[in-house]
Design an enzyme around this catalytic site. Structure first.
Site, short mmCIF file in Angstrom:
data_model
loop_
_atom_site.label_atom_id
_atom_site.label_comp_id
_atom_site.label_asym_id
_atom_site.label_seq_id
_atom_site.Cartn_x
_atom_site.Cartn_y
_atom_site.Cartn_z
N GLU A 142 -38.38 34.91 40.90
CA GLU A 142 -39.59 34.83 40.08
C GLU A 142 -40.82 34.38 40.89
OE1 GLU A 142 -36.08 34.29 37.30
OE2 GLU A 142 -36.69 33.44 39.24
N PHE A 153 -29.41 26.06 25.84
CA PHE A 153 -29.18 26.72 27.14
C PHE A 153 -30.45 27.42 27.60
CE2 PHE A 153 -27.84 30.60 29.48
CZ PHE A 153 -27.31 29.97 30.60
N GLN A 154 -30.84 27.15 28.83
CA GLN A 154 -32.04 27.71 29.46
C GLN A 154 -33.31 27.40 28.66
OE1 GLN A 154 -31.36 31.86 30.59
NE2 GLN A 154 -30.46 31.17 32.51
N LYS A 180 -37.46 33.95 21.43
CA LYS A 180 -36.73 35.21 21.26
C LYS A 180 -36.83 35.72 19.83
CE LYS A 180 -32.31 37.30 22.59
NZ LYS A 180 -30.97 37.03 23.21
N MET A 211 -47.77 24.60 62.77
CA MET A 211 -48.89 23.72 62.49
C MET A 211 -48.43 22.27 62.41
SD MET A 211 -52.13 23.77 62.24
CE MET A 211 -52.76 25.36 61.70
#
Length: 637
Positions: free
Chosen positions: A118, A180-181, A230, A537
């Site tokens: 993602e 969940f999630q 959902k 760096m």
């Protein structure tokens, strides 16, 4: 007509009625081409009016009203809304909570790019947005899918990049239950978005979408996010269109506010003006106005890291980049100018390290679309707020054409006396030479996306940009892992353009899985990998300021980058000697296929000039100071 046939007919007629209404609004009083009656509309209106008065027997034996026939799910409506705003490409990764949207997307004309992470989707969308000026759109699922967008949101917020992010969420009854999630992405993203919303009803979908879209594109651009449970995606609604419920300051183009005449007089009276141009000039599409102002006033121009390309780098008035790793002549111009004019730049700490000492001898002026940026770090004498393009168009008539050749020639002398410099070698490849050769080989026409570190600064110094939207980098947040996916997004946006990802061996490995995306979609992204087996760096700072204590900055192990690229079906080559540079670039640029060129460079190579953090331009270190620094270091031992 059967019930099923009537349902189908109603949907078809409704579709064409809305299409015709949107494309050719019938207004005889308005005149012009839009006053021509559309022959579809009268018959469609009559059919729908008749349908309104009828009941249609459904398959279950019950009766449905016309309004229920015309309903759409939240997911279907979301796809329609995206299409209505001209979205034809989204980057995403499916999951359980966003599946209704993906099912609706299945029959859409919108092209979906399946990423491997993602965060990669976010940076691809950023690259797409920077290359086109249009919002980049990302779709992900709930929980970890949503939280993986945070770095990209923060990056886009700091660099003013328009991103439109859609996240799935657990069903509304489960919110707050640690389902969940489940993650409170609305709460998490409040500090890193310009606007966000949790949509709790399908009836609210159109309104919240329009608000988010407007906020993404109005004023100072930035990222927005809508979080959609959902069950809301599955729920039906007949609310197809809605006006955003926002105040005028979000819905109208910003007004030009400030004393233009006083600002113009200050510039007209200056002998040594300096235009300090930032990324706001690119966002505003004001490159032509910036050039007109520079040429009319004969003022020198320095462009920030985010503003490269807003003014032609090859122009005689161009001084390149200012600040921490800017050119010596740009930094000297800041010290010597008597008028400094910020155009869409924000006096950030990498340019104005000591805000209290920044251009202390100069009258300061600032134009910015975001009034919060004015006097935030550096107090100015004149300011005007508004869209930079609008402000400059209003300001230009007040500007007097003056001969300031003495000032321009003085700075030209600095260019000759204090050029960008490095020690060439016949034994090892110097990164500066590689970037200079890449600029020449590509004729300066490439879109260049970089990661963050030394390679980023060398690219900014040695690859000159004459047009906007050709330089893509993470400026404010400094996000390692940005470069490769940003280059992918730019290639989707500009498939016929040469796109180069300039990266280092540290940054490259943060989103390296997106090589699969390059191969899956056959994208001709060119990867120029500078490998010094260090976090370069970090090493430079440790050498200069931490007495060479190289704590955890050296890679004890790196993969075989060429073999790894080839495992993804991407040809690769590794070069180690200076006489291999031309052949390596020829290999990389020979066709429009993806390619990796790994360039082994010395670990101790440094970026100069350098103004240390918290210091001002008077304390600038140049390449010529390196020998003295090394002597002082030896004496301390």
């Amino acid at each position: 007509m059967s019930a099923a046939s009537l349902v189908v007919a109603a949907r078809v007629v409704r579709y064409y009625y809305e299409e015709a209404r949107d494309e050719i609004p019938f207004d005889p009083a308005a005149g012009g081409e839009n006053s021509v009656p559309n022959p579809v509309l009268p018959n469609a209106r009559r059919f729908l009016a008749d349908l309104n008065c009828r009941e249609v027997k459904g398959r279950s034996g019950g009766f449905q009203s016309r309004s229920s026939i015309m309903k759409k799910t939240g997911a279907q409506l979301l796809v329609d809304l995206l299409e209505s705003h001209g979205v034809d490409l989204v980057f995403g990764y499916p999951g359980g909570a966003i599946l209704p949207f993906y099912d609706a997307l299945y029959h859409s004309k919108i092209r979906h790019i399946l990423v491997r992470h993602e965060q990669g989707a976010m940076h691809m969308a950023e690259g797409y947005a920077r290359a086109t000026g249009k919002p980049g759109v990302v779709v992900v699922t709930s929980g970890p899918g949503a939280t993986n967008t945070i770095t990209g949101l923060c990056d886009a917020k700091m660099d003013s990049i328009p991103l439109f992010v859609i996240t799935g969420q657990v069903p509304t009854p489960a919110i707050g239950s640690d389902a969940f999630q489940e993650a409170d992405i609305f709460g998490i993203t409040l500090p890193v978005t310009k606007y966000n919303a949790l949509i709790k009803s399908a009836d609210d979908m159109a309104e919240k979408f329009e608000e988010a879209w407007l906020m993404c594109n109005t004023g100072r651009p930035g990222p927005v996010l809508i979080d959609i449970p959902k069950d809301v995606q599955n729920a039906e609604t007949d609310v197809r269109r809605s006006e955003p419920n926002l105040s005028d300051r979000f819905t109208k183009r910003p007004e030009v506010k400030g004393d233009l005449e006083a600002l113009a007089n200050a510039l007209n009276n200056a002998e040594r003006p300096l235009l300090y141009v930032g990324g706001g000039a690119i966002n505003a599409g004001a490159a032509a106005e910036v050039r007109a102002l520079a040429e009319k006033s004969m003022g020198a121009v320095t462009t920030t890291l985010m503003g490269l390309g807003a003014f032609p780098g090859s122009h005689i008035l161009s001084l390149g980049m200012p600040g921490m790793h800017g050119t010596a002549y740009a930094n000297k111009a800041i010290l010597e100018c008597d008028f400094i004019f910020s155009l869409g730049a924000r006096f950030d700490d990498r340019v104005a390290g000591r805000a209290d000492l920044f251009a202390e001898q100069a009258i300061k002026a600032h134009i910015d679309i975001d009034e919060a940026e004015i006097n935030k770090r550096v107090t100015v004498d004149h300011y005007v707020s508004g869209d930079l393009k609008d402000v400059l168009q209003a300001l230009l008539p007040y500007i007097e054409k003056k001969d300031r050749s003495e000032w321009v020639n003085h700075l030209e002398g600095y260019k000759q006396k204090y050029p960008l410099a490095f020690e060439s070698s016949n034994e090892v490849i110097k990164p500066q030479q590689v970037l200079r050769s890449a600029y020449e080989a590509s004729k300066g026409k490439a879109i260049v996306a970089t990661d963050v570190g030394q390679h980023q600064m060398w690219a900014a110094q040695y690859y000159h940009f004459d047009e906007p939207n050709r330089w893509l980098t993470s400026g404010g947040l400094g996000t390692m892992g940005y470069g490769l996916p940003a280059a992918i997004g730019a290639k989707f946006a500009k498939p016929d353009d040469l796109v180069i990802c300039v990266t280092g061996d540290g940054s490259y490995q943060m989103c390296i899985q997106e090589l699969a995306t390059i191969r899956q979609y056959n994208l001709g992204v060119k990867i120029l990998l500078l490998n010094n087996s260090f976090l370069g760096m970090v090493r430079q700072w440790q050498e200069l300021f931490f007495e060479e204590r190289f704590s955890e900055s050296e890679w004890q192990y790196n993969p075989d980058f060429v073999m790894l690229a080839e495992s993804y079906g991407i040809p690769g080559r590794r070069i180690v000697k200076p006489d291999e540079i031309d052949g390596g670039l020829e290999f990389m640029f020979k066709d429009d296929e993806p390619a990796l060129l790994e360039v082994v460079i010395p670990a101790d190579e440094k970026v100069f000039p350098m103004v240390a953090a918290g210091h001002d331009q008077r304390e600038m270190l140049q390449f010529s100071d390196l020998a003295r620094l090394m002597t002082e270091k030896e004496n301390r031992k």
